[in-house]
Design an enzyme around this catalytic site. Structure first.
Site, short mmCIF file in Angstrom:
data_model
loop_
_atom_site.label_atom_id
_atom_site.label_comp_id
_atom_site.label_asym_id
_atom_site.label_seq_id
_atom_site.Cartn_x
_atom_site.Cartn_y
_atom_site.Cartn_z
N ASN A 132 -11.49 -0.35 21.88
CA ASN A 132 -11.12 0.33 22.65
C ASN A 132 -11.30 -0.12 23.98
O ASN A 132 -11.25 0.02 25.02
CB ASN A 132 -12.90 2.26 23.19
CG ASN A 132 -12.12 3.45 22.09
OD1 ASN A 132 -11.02 3.21 22.83
ND2 ASN A 132 -13.63 3.73 21.67
N CYS A 157 -14.19 5.49 12.86
CA CYS A 157 -13.84 5.08 13.02
C CYS A 157 -13.00 3.20 14.37
O CYS A 157 -12.37 2.60 14.68
CB CYS A 157 -13.10 6.09 13.77
SG CYS A 157 -11.67 6.59 12.92
N PHE A 158 -14.71 2.97 13.99
CA PHE A 158 -15.27 2.01 14.35
C PHE A 158 -14.49 1.49 16.25
O PHE A 158 -14.02 0.82 16.11
CB PHE A 158 -14.43 0.41 13.68
CG PHE A 158 -15.08 0.80 12.14
CD1 PHE A 158 -16.40 1.42 12.09
CD2 PHE A 158 -14.09 0.84 11.10
CE1 PHE A 158 -16.74 2.38 10.70
CE2 PHE A 158 -14.60 1.59 10.20
CZ PHE A 158 -15.52 1.97 9.79
N CYS A 159 -14.49 2.46 17.07
CA CYS A 159 -14.04 1.78 18.21
C CYS A 159 -12.97 2.29 18.61
O CYS A 159 -12.51 0.81 19.53
CB CYS A 159 -15.19 1.52 19.07
SG CYS A 159 -15.97 1.77 19.08
N ASN A 160 -12.19 2.19 16.96
CA ASN A 160 -10.20 1.47 17.23
C ASN A 160 -9.27 2.25 16.09
O ASN A 160 -8.84 2.73 15.70
CB ASN A 160 -10.34 0.29 16.37
CG ASN A 160 -9.49 -0.64 15.95
OD1 ASN A 160 -8.28 0.16 16.44
ND2 ASN A 160 -8.97 -1.27 15.80
#
Ligand SMILES: *Cc1c(COP(=O)(O)O)cnc(C)c1O
Length: 732
Positions: A54, A342-345
């Site tokens: 992100n 989603c691990f900021c992805n």
């Protein structure tokens, strides 16, 4: 301090004559710096791979604001070879008017291409040769191509990849590289760097000095890297970074250098390879695969293309998914900390999980609620489970993880499983289609909890009323803002003891924090506040509060301002669970007080004994936890029964205690609350008994213990329950 700049540059094999190192508060701040100060124009393009954090996507905002185009791409031909790298574009994004962008790109036009050296979602490694491909314009891009005439600058997000394989900037001369030091060393948070090629850094400065817009000048003022570009000391003197942190950075580099990056790389890669192979080989008893790995289709590529990050989801034997939050919570009960989601992805998440734009959006809207997380939506996982290995990881860590996954998610040949007992398949009882009647059960004890989340009191006999046990959960505490206080948020509530004396007509409460007992009349006009309507768990109640004496007592007892309210009338049945699947309320017809799910919770002594046996045998198997013995009160039951076999209650559909008939509403779903023990004025927390229950009482992400009941008949005057009464149970 400048020694530190050199250490950082040499970590990336960057010549100090060619690169600058600008310290920031992290990779995100470094990316923001590039976004804010890049010389965007309306002819510029910001191109980025779908797989991006992100923080990289954040650059898009700056580019669009300056009229530039932004475009996400997929890269084909990662595996080198002679053919040109193919770039597959998604839709071009632009803001504002098109007209002013008709001009051709000039040599002053700067474009930016950003990609991660390692995807933090899947562990996929990007070929750093992309740097040269972009700079030499030697790529193919089908469809509505963007003009090539401007200059491409390349940014590598090395925040993830640097921990085991920092980009070699002598070979791949990227313009910008961002890094976060805690990802390298495990500590300290709050320091990162932007490594910029001299030429590229100058471009950023120019923007800064031209003061293109007020916001740019203002927001960059707090970094002010021009004046201090070499004087790192001054930057530190701001107090932005603690000296302790700097000292620990030096220590961190010392460790990495002593171990050497190539050894760290080999070590972490072999752990990841071990886990990937083991996960791919896991099979359920029916032969179906347990694990889906992301970012890898070809097992041949297992070692080359993937970093030491393993991203996966798990399936049941019937092909349905285990939710990632379920996996995470169970892991934490086994003292394994996993990251899931989603691990900021979001791009990688969408790509690997096959989620569409609208599904991503609806996932965001659905929100997340504790223990009821929507980790599966429309049958698809909304995130994944990720294991990341670093220099501190050990083979033991990897083995422990595998053992956990095998024991918790891989189905074995059928034994006596919980799904036989709960709901799924009814107990094979009635061979001739006749209900089985069993008469070996007795009511052992009755417990009433007058105030929600406070301690209850146990009695030999107690009257029933239309809401269940008389006065059960008739009161609750709410904060001044109207929030309902529960033990989850306010464990102190468990130390408030309660007693309803029917002869005296009083509710009597005691707390160690209050000198005097408090006595509340059940009938008199002690309630002075206005009656009001309160909505709790999507049900409406008419409630009434008390005077300040009562509220002061409870505020002292729980250590925060609160008010006591009493339920008078249960207004209507708002519990429309069919439309609002979030509401926990199970009992759709019965009248309820302030209970979460149903009028009664029943627990069996035999089931408790079985649980305690399991807790004991776990201890013998050498777990280093202290032995925990639970008694029924841990589960806050209203009714404890004895007799029969453990978990027989799971199979009951109806039961009769004395003259009163009850219907079972099914198993009670358990959470961490049962891991809190209230002893001698302190709350003790552990992983038990939930961890043990999770090992054998788990069904579709829920952990069941005890059953919920409601009364079938409307209550005539003088219906009582008595300890010792016989129970007749009917299994369908
Ligand atoms: C962690 C991470 C970031 C963000 O780093 P911060 O230190 O949190 O600013 C950016 N990109 C990737 C690939 C990461 O893994």
């Amino acid at each position: 301090m400048s020694g530190f700049t050199e250490q950082t540059l040499s970590f990336f094999n960057a010549s100090p004559g060619e690169y600058k190192c600008i310290f920031t508060s992290g990779a995100t701040a470094a990316l923001k710096l590039v976004g804010e100060t890049f010389p965007w124009s309306s002819q510029s393009t910001f191109m980025y791979t779908m797989e991006n954090h992100n923080s990289v996507l954040g650059i898009r905002e700056y580019s669009l604001k300056e009229g530039a185009a932004a475009i996400a791409v997929d890269i084909d031909g990662r595996h080198g070879g002679k053919s040109a790298v193919k770039i597959i574009p998604h839709t071009v994004q632009r803001r504002g008017e098109i007209g002013c962008r008709k001009k051709e790109q000039t040599s002053d036009t700067y474009n930016l291409f950003a990609f991660p050296s390692e995807c933090n979602f899947s562990g996929l490694r990007f070929d750093l040769g992309l740097v040269n491909v972009m700079k030499e314009d030697s790529y193919e891009m089908p469809g509505p191509t963007l003009s090539h005439s401007g200059r491409w600058m390349v940014l590598i997000d090395a925040a993830k990849g640097s921990a085991t394989s920092p980009p070699d900037l002598s070979k791949y001369k990227a313009d910008f590289v961002v890094v976060s030091f805690y990802k390298l060393f495990g500590y300290p948070t709050g320091i990162g760097a932007l490594i910029a090629r001299n030429g590229a850094a100058k471009l950023l400065k120019k923007t800064y000095f031209s003061g293109a817009s007020g916001t740019v000048a203002a927001s960059i003022a707090d970094v002010d890297f021009y004046k201090r570009r070499d004087g790192i000391e001054e930057y530190f003197e701001d107090g932005t970074l603690a000296f302790v942190s700097i000292a620990s950075l030096r220590h961190g580099f010392r460790i990495l250098n002593a171990l050497t990056m190539s050894a760290i790389y080999r070590h972490t890669m072999s752990l990841a390879l071990y886990i990937r192979k083991a996960l791919l080989n896991l099979r359920h008893v029916n032969g179906s695969r347990v694990c889906t790995l992301y970012g890898i289709n070809d097992p041949e590529l297992l070692c080359n293309e993937m970093g030491p990050t393993v991203s996966f989801n798990l399936k049941r034997p019937d092909g349905s998914w285990f939710g990632h939050r379920e996996v995470e919570k169970l892991a934490s009960l086994s003292n394994i900390q996993l990251r899931t989601g989603c691990f900021c992805n979001p791009g990688a998440c969408a790509k690997h999980l096959g989620l569409s734009h609208s599904e991503l959006l609806s996932n965001i809207e659905a929100g997340h609620v504790c223990w009821d997380d929507r980790d599966i939506l429309n049958g698809k996982p909304t995130g994944s489970v990720r294991v990341s290995f670093g220099y501190m990881s050990t083979f033991e860590d990897a083995r422990k993880l595998l053992k956990f996954i095998k024991s918790s998610f891989v189905s074995l040949p059928p034994q006596h499983s919980i799904s036989d007992l709960l709901g799924e398949k009814p107990v094979p009882a009635s061979t001739e289609g006749v209900e089985r009647v069993t008469r070996t059960y007795f009511l052992k004890s009755i417990t009433v909890y007058p105030i929600k989340s406070c301690a209850g009191f146990t009695v030999e006999s107690w009257p029933l009323c239309s809401t269940g046990l008389l006065h059960d959960r008739e009161w609750l505490l709410k904060s001044l803002s109207g929030e309902i206080l529960t033990q989850k948020k306010v464990p102190e509530m468990g130390f408030i003891t309660t007693l309803v004396d029917l002869k005296l007509g009083r509710l009597i409460v005691e707390s160690l924090r209050c000198k005097e007992k408090l006595q509340i009349e059940l009938t008199s006009g002690q309630c002075i506040a206005e009656r009001e309507v309160m909505e709790i768990y999507s049900q409406r109640y008419e409630v009434q509060g008390y005077g300040s004496e009562v509220d002061t007592w409870f505020s002292t007892a729980v250590g925060r301002p609160c008010t006591l309210v009493r339920s008078y009338a249960f207004q209507n049945h708002m519990c429309s669970n069919k439309n609002r699947s979030m509401g926990p309320c199970r009992d759709l017809e019965a009248r309820l007080n302030f209970v979460n799910e149903a009028q009664f919770l029943l627990i069996s002594e035999e089931s408790i004994a079985d649980l305690n046996n399991r807790l004991r045998s776990k201890l013998h198997k050498g777990s280093n936890e202290q032995h925990i013995e639970v008694d029924p009160s841990r589960f806050r039951p209203n009714l404890v029964v004895s007799g029969g076999k453990p978990y027989a209650e799971d199979g009951w559909s109806r039961l009769k205690i004395g003259q009163t008939n009850f219907t079972s509403l099914g198993g009670c779903n358990r959470c961490q609350m049962i891991n809190m023990a209230f002893t001698a004025g302190t709350v003790q927390r552990s992983n038990e008994p939930l961890a043990t229950l999770a090992s054998y009482r788990r069904l579709k992400g829920k952990i069941y213990f005890g059953v919920l009941l409601k009364m079938c008949d409307s209550i005539k005057q003088e219906a009582w329950l008595h300890a010792g009464q016989e129970i007749v149970a009917y299994a369908v």
